[in-house]
Design a protein around this motif. Structure first.
Motif, short mmCIF file in Angstrom:
data_model
loop_
_atom_site.label_atom_id
_atom_site.label_comp_id
_atom_site.label_asym_id
_atom_site.label_seq_id
_atom_site.Cartn_x
_atom_site.Cartn_y
_atom_site.Cartn_z
N CYS A 51 0.84 -1.20 0.00
CA CYS A 51 0.00 0.00 0.00
C CYS A 51 0.87 1.25 0.00
O CYS A 51 1.94 1.27 0.63
CB CYS A 51 -0.89 0.03 1.24
N ALA A 141 -11.89 -6.20 0.55
CA ALA A 141 -10.47 -6.32 0.23
C ALA A 141 -10.02 -7.76 0.05
O ALA A 141 -9.20 -8.06 -0.83
CB ALA A 141 -9.64 -5.65 1.32
N TYR A 167 -7.40 -3.03 3.59
CA TYR A 167 -6.22 -3.10 2.72
C TYR A 167 -4.95 -2.91 3.52
O TYR A 167 -3.95 -3.59 3.28
CB TYR A 167 -6.33 -2.06 1.60
#
Length: 327
Positions: A51, A141, A167
């Motif tokens: 991420c 997710a 996430y």
């Protein structure tokens, strides 16, 4: 005069407290009903999820898009998942073409169905996005990442502060994108504090990208990272340590006018390319690629620097603390 100043500060504190409660409510609300999926078995030595998040205008999408271009050139099967509110990737990668827009608008829904059909930028790069502010299904997710990992080797998630926390929970690494503009640190630390309150913020997941770094008197890499390491309550009633600044790994991308010009030109033409970038900038993105997706015996050959003791100077701290009341 002092009474007026204190009243204004109190008003700002009340507004900030409301904002923090709204943010916490938003984070809690992302835990809506859906079937959670454990993707840990899919995260093998050649499968990676990362991420990237930062305050608006700090260049998170710039980093993700250029990194994806580099890793795809390396032969790594790369995918971008755009979970931001603005969905910049929708405008860039659909190239004003109706068929690509249709593909983009259906890509998230298809992922939920177990079908990895996104915009194929090249043979090693696929982009999954949707209409700006379209949120339906994106919080699922587990299903989304499960489908992507079955097809792709590297999943880069372009995030903002509205991205569902699932996430950040499921990712292997979180890259914090920050510039030398200290006024953009507070929103990031407020968001990280909320992740920490949910036991999602883990030191071993965190890395930092100092983007658009420039020379500023009295400020350096360690200064900025020192400021990112703590959340300060706007009323200065408490402080929360977010990570250990002495061991956090980071990489610096210096501001380069030539790169900025090339990137803007590419965006106008609805494409992303590192052609025309100076060699030292391409080298840095290669280092970042090696940091995110090691190719040598499962271990990265890049050893990023670590932050020592330095933090903000008293004068910078004073300025930052005053400006924190705006967020």
């Amino acid at each position: 005069m002092n009474n007026t100043y204190e009243t204004k500060n109190q008003d700002m504190s009340n507004i900030n407290n409301i904002g923090y409660k709204q943010q916490e409510t938003r984070i809690q609300s992302t835990n809506s009903s859906y079937q959670d999926v454990d993707i840990s078995s899919l995260l093998t030595s050649d499968k990676k999820v990362a991420c990237f998040v930062g305050t608006s205008k700090n260049g998170t999408s710039f980093v993700v898009n250029n990194l994806a271009e580099i890793t795809s050139q390396m032969g790594i099967d790369t995918a971008i998942l755009d979970t931001t509110q603005n969905r910049n990737s929708y405008y860039i990668y659909t190239k004003n073409e109706e068929e690509l827009r249709k593909t983009a608008m259906g890509s998230i829904e298809n992922l939920l169905k177990g079908e990895a059909r996104g915009i194929e930028v090249n043979k090693n790069l696929t982009v999954y996005t949707s209409l700006p502010e379209e949120a339906e299904g994106i919080e699922n997710a587990g299903n989304i990442l499960e489908t992507m990992l079955k097809k792709h080797s590297l999943v880069l998630i372009d995030c903002d502060f509205e991205t569902p926390i699932q996430y950040f929970e499921k990712t292997q690494e979180i890259y914090l994108v920050q510039t030398f503009d200290i006024l953009t640190i507070q929103p990031l630390t407020a968001f990280l504090r909320e992740l920490k309150s949910k036991n999602i913020l883990q030191q071993n997941k965190l890395k930092i990208i100092l983007n658009k770094a420039i020379k500023v008197r009295g400020v350096n890499d360690k200064t900025i990272i020192g400021g990112m390491a703590y959340y300060n309550d706007p009323a200065m009633s408490f402080m929360t340590e977010l990570f250990d600044k002495t061991i956090i790994k980071y990489l610096t991308i210096p501001f380069n006018e030539e790169v900025y010009t090339e990137y803007l030109g590419n965006i106008i033409n609805c494409e992303v390319s590192v052609k025309g970038y100076p060699k030292h900038i391409i080298h840095i993105f290669n280092e970042l690629a090696n940091m995110v997706y090691p190719l040598v015996s499962g271990k990265s050959t890049y050893v990023p620097p670590r932050v020592e003791k330095n933090g903000f100077t008293p004068s910078i701290n004073s300025t930052l603390n005053q400006m924190k009341n705006r967020y």
